[in-house]
Write a protein that holds these residues in place. Structure first.
Motif, PDB file in Angstrom:
ATOM      1  N   PRO B 270      35.216  28.912  67.019  1.00 52.95           N
ATOM      2  CA  PRO B 270      35.624  27.788  67.881  1.00 52.95           C
ATOM      3  C   PRO B 270      36.564  28.240  69.002  1.00 52.95           C
ATOM      4  CG  PRO B 270      35.954  27.270  65.558  1.00 52.95           C
ATOM      5  CD  PRO B 270      35.587  28.704  65.626  1.00 52.95           C
ATOM      6  N   ILE B 271      36.417  27.573  70.131  1.00 55.37           N
ATOM      7  CA  ILE B 271      37.271  27.875  71.293  1.00 55.37           C
ATOM      8  C   ILE B 271      38.596  27.145  71.130  1.00 55.37           C
ATOM      9  CG2 ILE B 271      37.517  27.500  73.780  1.00 55.37           C
ATOM     10  CD1 ILE B 271      34.464  27.822  73.970  1.00 55.37           C
ATOM     11  N   THR B 272      39.692  27.900  71.154  1.00 57.21           N
ATOM     12  CA  THR B 272      41.007  27.258  71.025  1.00 57.21           C
ATOM     13  C   THR B 272      41.919  27.589  72.197  1.00 57.21           C
ATOM     14  OG1 THR B 272      41.715  29.153  69.733  1.00 57.21           O
ATOM     15  CG2 THR B 272      41.006  27.217  68.499  1.00 57.21           C
ATOM     16  N   GLU B 273      41.480  28.507  73.033  1.00 61.66           N
ATOM     17  CA  GLU B 273      42.271  28.897  74.201  1.00 61.66           C
ATOM     18  C   GLU B 273      41.640  28.284  75.444  1.00 61.66           C
ATOM     19  OE1 GLU B 273      45.010  31.178  74.484  1.00 61.66           O
ATOM     20  OE2 GLU B 273      45.134  30.566  72.370  1.00 61.66           O
ATOM     21  N   PRO B 274      42.412  28.080  76.505  1.00 64.57           N
ATOM     22  CA  PRO B 274      41.807  27.587  77.748  1.00 64.57           C
ATOM     23  C   PRO B 274      40.644  28.498  78.176  1.00 64.57           C
ATOM     24  CG  PRO B 274      44.180  27.554  77.919  1.00 64.57           C
ATOM     25  CD  PRO B 274      43.861  28.218  76.617  1.00 64.57           C
ATOM     26  N   ALA B 275      39.539  27.873  78.560  1.00 60.14           N
ATOM     27  CA  ALA B 275      38.296  28.624  78.734  1.00 60.14           C
ATOM     28  C   ALA B 275      38.116  29.195  80.133  1.00 60.14           C
ATOM     29  CB  ALA B 275      37.120  27.730  78.370  1.00 60.14           C
ATOM     30  N   TRP B 276      39.178  29.273  80.928  1.00 58.92           N
ATOM     31  CA  TRP B 276      39.027  29.739  82.318  1.00 58.92           C
ATOM     32  C   TRP B 276      38.329  31.094  82.414  1.00 58.92           C
ATOM     33  CZ3 TRP B 276      39.495  26.262  85.934  1.00 58.92           C
ATOM     34  CH2 TRP B 276      40.373  25.188  85.758  1.00 58.92           C
ATOM     35  N   PRO B 277      38.683  32.078  81.580  1.00 55.90           N
ATOM     36  CA  PRO B 277      38.015  33.378  81.730  1.00 55.90           C
ATOM     37  C   PRO B 277      36.503  33.297  81.505  1.00 55.90           C
ATOM     38  CG  PRO B 277      39.991  33.592  80.368  1.00 55.90           C
ATOM     39  CD  PRO B 277      39.766  32.127  80.580  1.00 55.90           C
ATOM     40  N   GLU B 278      36.084  32.527  80.497  1.00 59.27           N
ATOM     41  CA  GLU B 278      34.649  32.419  80.229  1.00 59.27           C
ATOM     42  C   GLU B 278      33.955  31.655  81.361  1.00 59.27           C
ATOM     43  OE1 GLU B 278      32.577  33.712  78.414  1.00 59.27           O
ATOM     44  OE2 GLU B 278      30.833  32.383  78.455  1.00 59.27           O
ATOM     45  N   ILE B 279      34.594  30.622  81.866  1.00 61.57           N
ATOM     46  CA  ILE B 279      34.020  29.875  82.997  1.00 61.57           C
ATOM     47  C   ILE B 279      33.866  30.818  84.180  1.00 61.57           C
ATOM     48  CG2 ILE B 279      34.455  28.016  84.645  1.00 61.57           C
ATOM     49  CD1 ILE B 279      35.968  26.562  82.405  1.00 61.57           C
ATOM     50  N   THR B 280      34.904  31.626  84.413  1.00 61.77           N
ATOM     51  CA  THR B 280      34.853  32.577  85.522  1.00 61.77           C
ATOM     52  C   THR B 280      33.674  33.526  85.348  1.00 61.77           C
ATOM     53  OG1 THR B 280      37.255  32.477  85.549  1.00 61.77           O
ATOM     54  CG2 THR B 280      36.226  34.244  86.807  1.00 61.77           C
ATOM     55  N   ARG B 281      33.502  34.024  84.122  1.00 63.14           N
ATOM     56  CA  ARG B 281      32.416  34.978  83.867  1.00 63.14           C
ATOM     57  C   ARG B 281      31.069  34.320  84.190  1.00 63.14           C
ATOM     58  NH1 ARG B 281      28.808  36.407  80.426  1.00 63.14           N
ATOM     59  NH2 ARG B 281      29.120  34.539  79.157  1.00 63.14           N
ATOM     60  N   GLN B 282      30.880  33.084  83.735  1.00 60.68           N
ATOM     61  CA  GLN B 282      29.603  32.412  83.975  1.00 60.68           C
ATOM     62  C   GLN B 282      29.400  32.117  85.455  1.00 60.68           C
ATOM     63  OE1 GLN B 282      29.087  29.033  81.399  1.00 60.68           O
ATOM     64  NE2 GLN B 282      29.505  30.217  79.540  1.00 60.68           N
ATOM     65  N   LEU B 283      30.491  31.731  86.127  1.00 61.15           N
ATOM     66  CA  LEU B 283      30.366  31.439  87.567  1.00 61.15           C
ATOM     67  C   LEU B 283      30.071  32.711  88.350  1.00 61.15           C
ATOM     68  CD1 LEU B 283      33.215  28.823  88.098  1.00 61.15           C
ATOM     69  CD2 LEU B 283      30.753  28.428  88.168  1.00 61.15           C
ATOM     70  N   MET B 284      30.621  33.828  87.888  1.00 62.05           N
ATOM     71  CA  MET B 284      30.361  35.116  88.544  1.00 62.05           C
ATOM     72  C   MET B 284      28.876  35.447  88.476  1.00 62.05           C
ATOM     73  SD  MET B 284      32.838  36.965  89.872  1.00 62.05           S
ATOM     74  CE  MET B 284      34.611  37.105  89.964  1.00 62.05           C
ATOM     75  N   GLN B 285      28.290  35.218  87.292  1.00 62.18           N
ATOM     76  CA  GLN B 285      26.848  35.469  87.157  1.00 62.18           C
ATOM     77  C   GLN B 285      26.076  34.560  88.109  1.00 62.18           C
ATOM     78  OE1 GLN B 285      25.663  34.941  83.110  1.00 62.18           O
ATOM     79  NE2 GLN B 285      26.319  37.001  82.497  1.00 62.18           N
ATOM     80  N   HIS B 286      26.490  33.311  88.122  1.00 60.30           N
ATOM     81  CA  HIS B 286      25.793  32.346  88.972  1.00 60.30           C
ATOM     82  C   HIS B 286      25.897  32.737  90.443  1.00 60.30           C
ATOM     83  CE1 HIS B 286      24.591  28.548  90.778  1.00 60.30           C
ATOM     84  NE2 HIS B 286      25.741  28.539  91.445  1.00 60.30           N
ATOM     85  N   GLU B 287      27.113  33.116  90.858  1.00 59.98           N
ATOM     86  CA  GLU B 287      27.284  33.406  92.283  1.00 59.98           C
ATOM     87  C   GLU B 287      26.512  34.660  92.679  1.00 59.98           C
ATOM     88  OE1 GLU B 287      29.127  35.659  94.278  1.00 59.98           O
ATOM     89  OE2 GLU B 287      29.535  37.014  92.603  1.00 59.98           O
ATOM     90  N   ALA B 288      26.423  35.636  91.762  1.00 62.72           N
ATOM     91  CA  ALA B 288      25.662  36.853  92.079  1.00 62.72           C
ATOM     92  C   ALA B 288      24.199  36.488  92.284  1.00 62.72           C
ATOM     93  CB  ALA B 288      25.829  37.864  90.952  1.00 62.72           C
ATOM     94  N   ASN B 289      23.700  35.660  91.394  1.00 63.12           N
ATOM     95  CA  ASN B 289      22.318  35.212  91.471  1.00 63.12           C
ATOM     96  C   ASN B 289      22.076  34.411  92.752  1.00 63.12           C
ATOM     97  OD1 ASN B 289      19.765  34.343  90.828  1.00 63.12           O
ATOM     98  ND2 ASN B 289      20.471  32.714  89.452  1.00 63.12           N
ATOM     99  N   LEU B 290      23.003  33.504  93.021  1.00 60.35           N
ATOM    100  CA  LEU B 290      22.878  32.649  94.208  1.00 60.35           C
ATOM    101  C   LEU B 290      22.885  33.494  95.479  1.00 60.35           C
ATOM    102  CD1 LEU B 290      22.960  29.832  95.548  1.00 60.35           C
ATOM    103  CD2 LEU B 290      25.441  29.894  95.361  1.00 60.35           C
ATOM    104  N   THR B 291      23.852  34.425  95.554  1.00 67.74           N
ATOM    105  CA  THR B 291      23.961  35.249  96.751  1.00 67.74           C
ATOM    106  C   THR B 291      22.690  36.079  96.937  1.00 67.74           C
ATOM    107  OG1 THR B 291      26.320  35.383  96.350  1.00 67.74           O
ATOM    108  CG2 THR B 291      25.400  36.974  97.881  1.00 67.74           C
ATOM    109  N   GLU B 292      22.247  36.677  95.837  1.00 69.92           N
ATOM    110  CA  GLU B 292      21.041  37.512  95.890  1.00 69.92           C
ATOM    111  C   GLU B 292      19.872  36.711  96.446  1.00 69.92           C
ATOM    112  OE1 GLU B 292      19.771  40.946  95.986  1.00 69.92           O
ATOM    113  OE2 GLU B 292      21.668  40.721  94.908  1.00 69.92           O
TER     114      GLU B 292
END
Lengths: 344, 499
Positions: B270-292
């Motif tokens: 279970p997630i108990t810490e603020p999820a900013w790092p994981e959100i960042t990781r997912q957004l990074m993947q998305h932005e790489a895909n989008l930019t490409e």
């Protein structure tokens, strides 16, 4: 009237006059003067003084001016609570103070006196404002130029074939504002100088306003042409500086004796204002200039900036991102330790 | 032309913050961008309760004519249907409400990320609770989420009350649903009570970067995260958003990302810490895909007689054009606004992961060079760069005079190598919580014309520095002389005419 001091109206014999005492009113103008024909001279509220001063803060026998050893004039402070100030130095009851041979300013209670002595250095004669008509030519030209600039500015902002009524705000507004400005200053002059000096203030305002306008007119396009954003950002502070200088001159016209106070006040106000404005700008934008970039574009024929290639510009993003990363780090350090930020 | 109507797209997420306040989000679109002129939406926004009520109305209308299929599906799915509530830890009042459904016998459940975003970002201040149709309640844990597709996988702390209730089956990948097929969306609209909304499956949303399904039915706040099922009760998609400027235009997250999230998240702690790092990781993947994918597409030409202006392909963007009336005495211009439908919801006010491109072509022949420059400059100046706020730093810019790379067409005459002088400003804003992500604005103005000019602006939200550099370069490369205009005086007119 005691024999020691006589009013000017008493047909004095000039060669007898040893000194002149001028008594100032509260507004700084001279109220009366008394010639001194012999020493010692007593000052106070009691009727047996040579110069009777009617002020509740003055003792019955407040001070005596007398010749000391070596013929030097000196001040003997009488039995007084408030004492006497000579220039800026205060002396208590019983003090004996030698006075400078060129005269001095004395403060007895609430009354300011000037003691004039034969050795004083006279300031050169000043021309009357009314006799300086010739000096109106410059301001007149400045005024014309200012109006022309304002017209040009307004013309630029209107579309071709605009309704004549669109000119009204300019044609009516500018004279009204300018007159209002000068009238306010003239009223201030009336208050402190007892002279409604409208023309004097107009002569101050016109050249400065023209300079402020010209600065924008010249520097802004120049900065755009050369591609110097720093120069573009400098225009507003320079204009502010000119405005402060203009204010200073207006104030000096109103309070010519208080040069140092006026300058100190203006410098302090300008510094405080600038600091507050910079701090607010910095808080909102992390920069010290509100516009994020130079928005004035050069005329095609005057575009002298040296262009870079697109990749060169793109390269500059890396240091910018680094700078932002540092800013983010700082923002994180500043926030509460829980570190969860938003409060929805 | 449907321009005014569509240019005010308001896509609202389907969670009810309260019964009244609804959140504009997830696939939200232009109305949120400062650039788009706001035209009144068809539903009045001010009395939100009335709007919500009228939005809820159509949902109940089909219910009256509900066939046996609807009843059957509701009966079968009822035990697997849940309401997901986010509560403040210190008190029992709910700060957001959505729906969810069980996807396996271990009582794992799926809902939208935006339903649980408050918990994901501030787990120490919130807690998650489910409520079943038959009134059972219990605490939930967040196992995993997919912020890009707006999905979250949860598990009850105590699985026993939810055990043996079965699971909503996912419709097989290879079994395409025909357009027009009847589907049923379930959830708890506006916390009023569990409901079935019948509608039609209308295929994938066109020109959407992220796969999204178009559901021709009514979705309301609070239904977010609920399942949309086919007639056999299998999952077609997850309720996610609806447009409030139209009727029965709603959106579903397709089953594929749901499948992927289950596969990767089922065994997670279970997630108990603020999820900013994981959100960042997912957004990074998305932005790489989008930019490409964005850079892989060639620019379209705007059809300007003098300049080549970069306009994006409309494969997953929408462009709207607008011009001054012909009779204008002053400066004339035409503008084009291209925006992406897909925006990624991170938290209430924070949407990211999208690109917009726009330009304005100015013609000042009626006002002369001096007046043109005055207006052209002020138009260049009134662009918003962004101040320091909760999520982002203030914008910082670099600016230069740039000579656009000479675009040599099929010929290579010396005359064609003259470069187009541009003024370019690139501004960046950094996300404070999403480390490494930036918002970029590229502002370009042509500098050669006495009374003509083009100003373009590209905004990319939530991208890395590398992507920012590539996108900026790509955009700047899109500006050039129109080759047809620049060769010789006779041929260009023929070429422009043929365009």
């Amino acid at each position: 009237m005691e024999p020691g001091a006589e009013h000017e109206s008493d047909q004095p014999q000039r060669q007898d006059r040893l000194a002149l005492i001028e008594v100032f009113e509260r507004d700084g103008r001279m109220g009366r003067s008394a010639s001194v024909r012999r020493w010692p001279l007593t000052l106070g509220r009691a009727l047996d003084n040579d110069v009777v001063l009617d002020d509740p803060h003055i003792a019955a026998h407040h001070a005596t001016l007398q010749l000391g050893g070596g013929g030097r004039l000196q001040l003997q402070v009488g039995d007084s609570i408030n004492g006497v100030s000579v220039g800026k130095v205060h002396h208590k009851a019983g003090a004996q103070v030698p006075l400078p041979p060129e005269g001095a300013t004395l403060q007895l209670g609430g009354v300011k006196l000037r003691l004039r002595l034969p050795q004083e250095q006279l300031a050169p004669e000043r021309a009357l404002p009314a006799l300086a008509r010739a000096h109106l030519v410059g301001p007149l030209i400045a005024g014309l130029a200012l109006v022309l600039l304002a017209l040009l500015d307004h013309w630029l902002s209107l579309d071709p074939g605009a309704d004549a009524a669109a000119w009204l705000p300019m044609v009516v507004g500018l004279p009204v504002v300018l007159t209002g400005w000068c009238v306010l200053w003239a009223l201030a002059s009336k208050l402190f100088q007892h002279r409604f000096d409208f023309l004097g203030h107009l002569r101050i305002a016109l050249p400065w306003l023209l300079a402020i306008e010209l600065l924008d007119l010249v520097l802004t396009p120049l900065a755009a042409s050369l591609g110097w954003p720093w120069l573009w950002r400098l225009v507003a502070p320079l204009q502010l500086l000119l405005a402060v200088l203009m204010l200073r001159q207006h104030l000096m016209q109103v309070l010519p004796q208080s040069g140092r106070v006026v300058t100190t006040f203006l410098v302090a106000a300008a510094l405080a204002g600038t600091a507050i404005s910079l701090a607010m700008t910095q808080r909102a934008t992390d920069r010290y200039s509100r516009p994020a970039y130079m928005s004035t574009l050069p005329l095609p024929a005057l575009n002298l900036s040296r262009p870079v290639s697109a990749p060169q510009l793109v390269q500059e993003l890396a240091p910018l991102a680094e700078q932002l990363a540092a800013r983010v780090k700082k923002a994180r350090e500043d926030e509460p330790p829980e570190g969860e930020g938003s409060r929805d | 032309m449907p321009v005014p109507l569509v240019s005010t797209l308001i896509v609202q997420s389907l969670i009810a913050r309260s019964l009244i306040a609804m959140v504009a989000c997830t696939l939200a679109l232009p109305a949120l961008a400062a650039s788009t002129p706001a035209v009144a939406p068809t539903l009045p926004a001010a009395p939100a309760a009335a709007a919500a009520a009228s939005a809820a109305q159509p949902a109940s209308a089909p219910e009256a004519t509900l066939t046996g299929a609807g009843q059957r599906i509701y009966e079968r799915t009822r035990p697997r249907l849940l309401q997901v509530r986010t509560l403040l830890k210190t008190q029992d009042s709910q700060s957001s409400v959505g729906s969810g459904f069980l996807i396996d016998e271990d009582a794992h459940l799926i809902t939208n990320y935006h339903v649980v975003s408050q918990y994901a970002l501030q787990p120490t201040r919130h807690r998650l609770v489910y409520a079943t149709v038959d009134g059972k309640q219990g605490a939930l844990q967040l196992l995993a989420f997919d912020v890009v597709h707006d999905l979250a996988l949860l598990k009850p702390v105590d699985a026993t009350p939810l055990a043996g209730r079965g699971a909503v089956e996912l419709r097989p990948q290879n079994d395409a649903l025909p357009r027009g097929a009847r589907i049923f969306s379930l959830g708890n609209p506006l916390d009023v009570g569990f409901a079935v909304a019948e509608g039609n499956y209308n295929g994938p949303v066109e020109r959407s970067f992220l796969p999204t399904l178009f559901f021709g039915g009514s979705l309301s706040g609070g239904m977010s995260g609920g399942p949309a099922l086919d007639e056999q009760g299998r999952l077609v998609g997850v309720n996610v958003a609806a447009r409030r400027d139209g009727e029965q235009v709603s959106f579903l997250v397709p089953a594929d990302p749901v499948r992927a999230l289950i596969a990767r998240g089922r065994g997670n702690a279970p997630i108990t810490e603020p999820a900013w790092p994981e959100i960042t990781r997912q957004l990074m993947q998305h932005e790489a895909n989008l930019t490409e994918r964005f850079i892989a597409q060639p620019w379209r030409n705007a059809g300007h007689p003098i300049y080549t202006i970069p306009v994006p392909q409309e494969t997953w963007m929408r462009c709207w054009g607008q011009g001054t009336p012909q009779a204008t005495r002053g400066l004339q211009f035409e503008r084009s606004d291209c925006e992406m439908d897909s925006r990624i919801f991170v938290s209430g006010p924070l949407l990211t992961g999208y690109i917009t491109v726009r330009h304005e072509a100015y013609d000042g022949s009626r006002i002369g060079a001096l007046r043109f420059m005055e207006r052209y400059s002020s138009s260049f100046g009134n662009e918003f760069v962004g101040q320091d706020d909760r999520f982002r730093t203030a914008g910082q810019c670099v600016e230069r005079s740039v000579s656009a790379a000479a675009r040599v067409g099929n010929g290579s005459k010396a005359a064609r190598t003259t470069t187009l002088p541009l003024k370019a400003v690139i501004c960046l804003r950094a996300y404070k919580k999403l480390e490494g992500l930036l918002d970029m604005m590229v502002l370009v103005a042509t500098l050669d014309g006495k009374t003509t000019g083009v100003q373009g602006r590209m905004d990319a939200h939530g991208i890395s520095l590398a992507s920012a550099q590539r996108l900026a370069q790509h955009y700047l490369d899109g500006f050039a002389w129109n080759p047809a205009q620049n060769t010789n005086p006779t041929s260009p007119s023929a070429k422009t005419a043929s365009r």
